[in-house]
Scaffold this motif. Sequence first.
Motif, short mmCIF file in Angstrom:
data_model
loop_
_atom_site.label_atom_id
_atom_site.label_comp_id
_atom_site.label_asym_id
_atom_site.label_seq_id
_atom_site.Cartn_x
_atom_site.Cartn_y
_atom_site.Cartn_z
N VAL A 1 0.85 -1.20 0.00
CA VAL A 1 0.00 0.00 0.00
C VAL A 1 0.88 1.24 0.00
N GLU A 2 1.91 1.24 0.83
CA GLU A 2 2.83 2.38 0.91
C GLU A 2 3.53 2.59 -0.43
N LEU A 3 3.95 1.52 -1.07
CA LEU A 3 4.61 1.61 -2.38
C LEU A 3 3.66 2.21 -3.41
N LYS A 4 2.43 1.78 -3.45
CA LYS A 4 1.46 2.31 -4.41
C LYS A 4 1.25 3.81 -4.18
N ASN A 5 1.17 4.22 -2.91
CA ASN A 5 1.02 5.65 -2.60
C ASN A 5 2.25 6.43 -3.08
N GLU A 6 3.43 5.89 -2.87
CA GLU A 6 4.66 6.55 -3.33
C GLU A 6 4.68 6.65 -4.84
N GLU A 7 4.24 5.58 -5.51
CA GLU A 7 4.21 5.61 -6.97
C GLU A 7 3.25 6.69 -7.48
N LYS A 8 2.08 6.82 -6.84
CA LYS A 8 1.12 7.86 -7.23
C LYS A 8 1.73 9.24 -7.05
N GLU A 9 2.37 9.44 -5.91
CA GLU A 9 2.98 10.74 -5.63
C GLU A 9 4.13 11.02 -6.60
N ALA A 10 4.88 9.97 -6.93
CA ALA A 10 6.00 10.14 -7.87
C ALA A 10 5.49 10.54 -9.25
N SER B 1 2.67 12.05 -9.85
CA SER B 1 2.14 13.41 -9.70
C SER B 1 3.27 14.43 -9.67
N ASP B 2 4.35 14.12 -8.94
CA ASP B 2 5.47 15.05 -8.82
C ASP B 2 6.27 15.17 -10.12
N SER B 3 6.27 14.13 -10.92
CA SER B 3 7.08 14.17 -12.13
C SER B 3 6.31 14.68 -13.35
N ALA B 4 5.06 14.96 -13.17
CA ALA B 4 4.27 15.43 -14.30
C ALA B 4 4.74 16.82 -14.72
#
Length: 153
Positions: free
Chosen positions: A131-140, A142-145
């Motif tokens: 779950v934590e990894l999926k959240n980090e992936e979403k944020e990554a 979002s941040d890299s857009a």
Amino acid sequence: MWSGDGTVEINGFRVYYSEVECVRRIFERHPETASDLRPKNQLVKTAYLNNLLDLIDIASLAPQELTEEELRDAENTFMDLEGVGFELDWLKKKLEELCVKKKKMESRGARMRELDRMIVEQRQVLLALEVELKNEEKEAVSDSARLGFEDVV
């Protein structure tokens, strides 16, 4: 020597027809079994022989089929039989092996339950990490857009 009461005499013991083969096999393989037997009364001897046959039945069971109380009773019966002169070293080994197997089985069962508990805990940790990894992936993502003009101005 056959009698009219459904028994036969083997090595000085009155034995029911259904037990003849078992008793013969005992005395063939272990002739010393009753060589020093003290009781002379036929009924007493037969009772002790029946206890011996019961012990052999117990020794043939799987460890999980016996309770600790049954094993203690078997040990007491064994000591009684030795006390009246039965020579049962051959059976003692089998009963000791049964006790060791039962203890190993119980120990192994406890270890298996502990391992299962640890696996459940680790699965929970793994799920939380996923779950934590999926959240980090979403944020990554979002941040890299790339920002559009309107986002900058």
